[in-house]
Design a protein around this motif. Structure first.
Motif, PDB file in Angstrom:
ATOM      1  N   ASP A  37       0.843  -1.183   0.000  1.00  0.00           N
ATOM      2  CA  ASP A  37       0.000   0.000   0.000  1.00  0.00           C
ATOM      3  C   ASP A  37       0.881   1.237   0.000  1.00  0.00           C
ATOM      4  O   ASP A  37       1.861   1.317   0.728  1.00  0.00           O
ATOM      5  N   THR A 363      -1.433 -12.030  -7.234  1.00  0.00           N
ATOM      6  CA  THR A 363      -1.840 -10.674  -6.860  1.00  0.00           C
ATOM      7  C   THR A 363      -1.586  -9.728  -8.014  1.00  0.00           C
ATOM      8  O   THR A 363      -0.767 -10.001  -8.900  1.00  0.00           O
ATOM      9  N   THR A 365      -1.331  -5.208  -8.556  1.00  0.00           N
ATOM     10  CA  THR A 365      -1.268  -3.926  -7.871  1.00  0.00           C
ATOM     11  C   THR A 365      -2.299  -2.999  -8.502  1.00  0.00           C
ATOM     12  O   THR A 365      -2.160  -2.601  -9.665  1.00  0.00           O
ATOM     13  N   VAL A 366      -3.344  -2.680  -7.751  1.00  0.00           N
ATOM     14  CA  VAL A 366      -4.420  -1.810  -8.233  1.00  0.00           C
ATOM     15  C   VAL A 366      -4.055  -0.368  -7.913  1.00  0.00           C
ATOM     16  O   VAL A 366      -3.650  -0.039  -6.787  1.00  0.00           O
ATOM     17  N   LYS A 368      -5.364   3.286  -7.367  1.00  0.00           N
ATOM     18  CA  LYS A 368      -6.588   3.999  -7.046  1.00  0.00           C
ATOM     19  C   LYS A 368      -6.627   5.353  -7.736  1.00  0.00           C
ATOM     20  O   LYS A 368      -5.624   5.813  -8.303  1.00  0.00           O
ATOM     21  N   VAL A 374      -2.793  -0.570  -4.148  1.00  0.00           N
ATOM     22  CA  VAL A 374      -3.192  -1.620  -3.216  1.00  0.00           C
ATOM     23  C   VAL A 374      -2.882  -2.970  -3.846  1.00  0.00           C
ATOM     24  O   VAL A 374      -3.308  -3.250  -4.978  1.00  0.00           O
ATOM     25  N   ARG A 375      -2.133  -3.802  -3.138  1.00  0.00           N
ATOM     26  CA  ARG A 375      -1.847  -5.152  -3.624  1.00  0.00           C
ATOM     27  C   ARG A 375      -3.092  -6.009  -3.402  1.00  0.00           C
ATOM     28  O   ARG A 375      -3.539  -6.174  -2.260  1.00  0.00           O
ATOM     29  N   THR A 376      -3.672  -6.518  -4.476  1.00  0.00           N
ATOM     30  CA  THR A 376      -4.974  -7.188  -4.420  1.00  0.00           C
ATOM     31  C   THR A 376      -4.869  -8.645  -4.858  1.00  0.00           C
ATOM     32  O   THR A 376      -4.378  -8.923  -5.958  1.00  0.00           O
ATOM     33  N   VAL A 378      -6.004 -12.046  -6.573  1.00  0.00           N
ATOM     34  CA  VAL A 378      -6.893 -12.357  -7.696  1.00  0.00           C
ATOM     35  C   VAL A 378      -6.869 -13.851  -7.958  1.00  0.00           C
ATOM     36  O   VAL A 378      -5.924 -14.554  -7.586  1.00  0.00           O
ATOM     37  N   GLY A 393     -11.596 -10.848  -8.081  1.00  0.00           N
ATOM     38  CA  GLY A 393     -10.653  -9.927  -7.465  1.00  0.00           C
ATOM     39  C   GLY A 393     -10.596  -8.570  -8.111  1.00  0.00           C
ATOM     40  O   GLY A 393     -10.130  -7.605  -7.500  1.00  0.00           O
ATOM     41  N   LEU A 394     -11.054  -8.459  -9.373  1.00  0.00           N
ATOM     42  CA  LEU A 394     -11.011  -7.187 -10.084  1.00  0.00           C
ATOM     43  C   LEU A 394     -12.340  -6.921 -10.768  1.00  0.00           C
ATOM     44  O   LEU A 394     -13.144  -7.838 -10.980  1.00  0.00           O
ATOM     45  N   GLU A 398     -10.934  -1.006 -13.688  1.00  0.00           N
ATOM     46  CA  GLU A 398      -9.922  -0.712 -12.679  1.00  0.00           C
ATOM     47  C   GLU A 398      -8.548  -0.611 -13.335  1.00  0.00           C
ATOM     48  O   GLU A 398      -8.256  -1.292 -14.320  1.00  0.00           O
TER      49      GLU A 398
END
Length: 451
Positions: A37, A363, A365-366, A368, A374-376, A378, A393-394, A398
């Protein structure tokens, strides 16, 4: 001015350099370990999550061939009296290609027919039997003044052995006529199918041998002449065929291609494919997998188009049928084949370079709207050519961050890794380490192979 002793000056310089190195190393390590983050890295590329079709393909290389290509010969040998075609001619099924002298064959047929007629007469005679008369009891003229005698009627007697022999001779005679007729018919050669004449191996006046089949025999002891010289210009697989005339036919054209041992396991009959001709890179043909061989075709060869890992060069052949028009194609043209081994329609997807991790631990990295990341986690579905299907996850639209690999790396260290560390990533394999642990490398999309 007071000059420092040499030893003290060296210690001071080394101390300054040590502080600089530690400061640079700390900055590099911070850059390497960032990405959870926090704010997006400066200069990092981002892309949107999109919806579409994800394709996974494997590639191979091979050449075109036609099952309809054939080398045809006379079934009756002899001296050529006519040659009716030349290389390059297009012929229809049943069209006359050439003739040999039929004099001897015709004489044999005439004699066989005469023998058949005699055999038929012998059978008729045997079936009628032998006629015999019953013994007379005396002169009828001396009895009671009778003017006529009563003579028993003649009765036929059939000899079974004689009849069986006559019928066997009739069968032999009929077989001889049939063979003689085939010999006469074999002095005329016609095209068994439509096609293009690739080569003619002899000219009028030459002697050709006869054969009971096609694709062998070739020319006899005659000179090939000018027509034979034209055969050297024939293209494609016709060189592997022999005969008085070699015909090529693009109808039902196929492709036989070699695939790596990792890729061939993904092939199944019925899968869609594209074929790109090496001589005409702009020509892309549609095809379908017809069959896949279970036996290796080569070892140590690098001709296959598949990306096998681990340095293995074992390859397997697959045959594909072209479904695009083939009228202008020729046997023997080399081609590159792409077979679709996986397809997900209407799928959310991101470039493979945006996905980190392996197996269930994937994962992205989204990024914002405010620029933070944010590491998300998936869930990845189909791993396609350069893109991955995202099952969960997505959401569409995005923004995700792409992994960056620099030649100088982060903080000035090669590969973006702290000296003595494990590296910042780069090309990775699915399923393990090393080029071949996960089978084929994936290409496209800037992602390289992943593990």
């Amino acid at each position: 001015m007071k000059v420092l002793p040499r030893r003290r000056r060296a210690v001071l310089i080394n101390s300054v350099l040590g502080v600089a190195v530690l400061a640079g190393a700390g900055g590099a390590y911070a850059a390497v370990t960032s990405g959870s983050d926090g704010p997006a890295r400066s200069g990092a590329r981002t892309v949107a999550v999109t919806k579409g079709t994800v394709l996974a393909t494997v590639s191979g290389s091979g050449s075109l061939s036609s099952p309809s290509d054939a080398g045809v010969n006379f079934t009756t040998g002899g001296r050529l009296t006519e040659v009716n075609v030349k290389p390059g001619d297009k012929v229809a099924k049943g069209q006359l290609l050439g003739k040999v002298d039929a004099t001897a064959a015709t004489e044999t047929l005439t004699q066989a027919r005469a023998a058949l007629t005699a055999a038929q007469a012998n059978v008729a005679k045997a079936e009628a039997g032998q006629v015999s008369s019953a013994p007379s009891s005396g002169s009828s003229s001396s009895r009671s003044g009778s003017t006529a005698a009563s003579v028993p009627a003649a009765t036929p007697t059939v000899d079974p052995a004689q009849l069986a022999q006559a019928r066997a001779q009739l069968t032999q005679a009929q077989n001889a006529v049939d063979a003689a007729q085939r010999a006469v018919d074999g002095t005329v050669l016609k095209a068994p199918a439509a096609g293009t004449v690739a080569s003619v191996s002899a000219k009028a006046g030459d002697t050709v041998s006869g054969t009971s089949g096609n694709g062998s025999g070739g020319s006899g002891g005659g000179n090939s002449g000018s027509s034979g010289n034209s055969a050297s210009s024939s293209a494609g697989s016709s060189s592997s065929l022999s005969g008085f005339v070699v015909l090529t036919n693009p109808s039902g054209m196929q492709v036989t291609a070699n695939f790596s041992e990792a890729d061939v396991l993904k092939l199944k009959p019925g899968q869609a494919a594209t074929v790109t001709l090496n001589a005409k890179s702009g020509t892309v043909l549609n095809a379908q997998v017809l069959s896949v061989s279970s036996l290796p075709v080569s070892s140590g060869s690098s001709s296959g188009g598949g990306n096998a890992g681990g340095g293995s060069a074992v390859q397997y052949a697959a045959t594909l049928t072209l479904t695009s028009p083939t009228d202008d194609l020729r046997s023997g043209l080399s081609a590159t084949i792409q077979v679709v081994v996986g397809e997900a329609s209407g799928a959310l997807s991101v470039p493979a370079a945006a996905v980190s991790g392996t197996g269930a631990n994937r994962t992205v990295t989204v990024v914002k709207a405010d620029g933070t990341t944010v590491r998300t986690p998936v869930t990845v579905g189909l791993e396609g050519d350069g893109t991955d299907q995202i099952v969960s996850g997505l959401t569409e639209g995005e923004q995700v961050q792409l992994a960056t690999v620099s030649s100088t790396g982060n903080g000035g260290f090669p590969g973006g890794a702290f000296p003595g560390g494990t590296g910042a990533g780069g090309a990775r394999n699915r399923g393990g380490t090393g080029a071949g642990a996960g089978g084929s490398f994936r290409t496209g999309g800037g992602g390289g192979g992943r593990g």
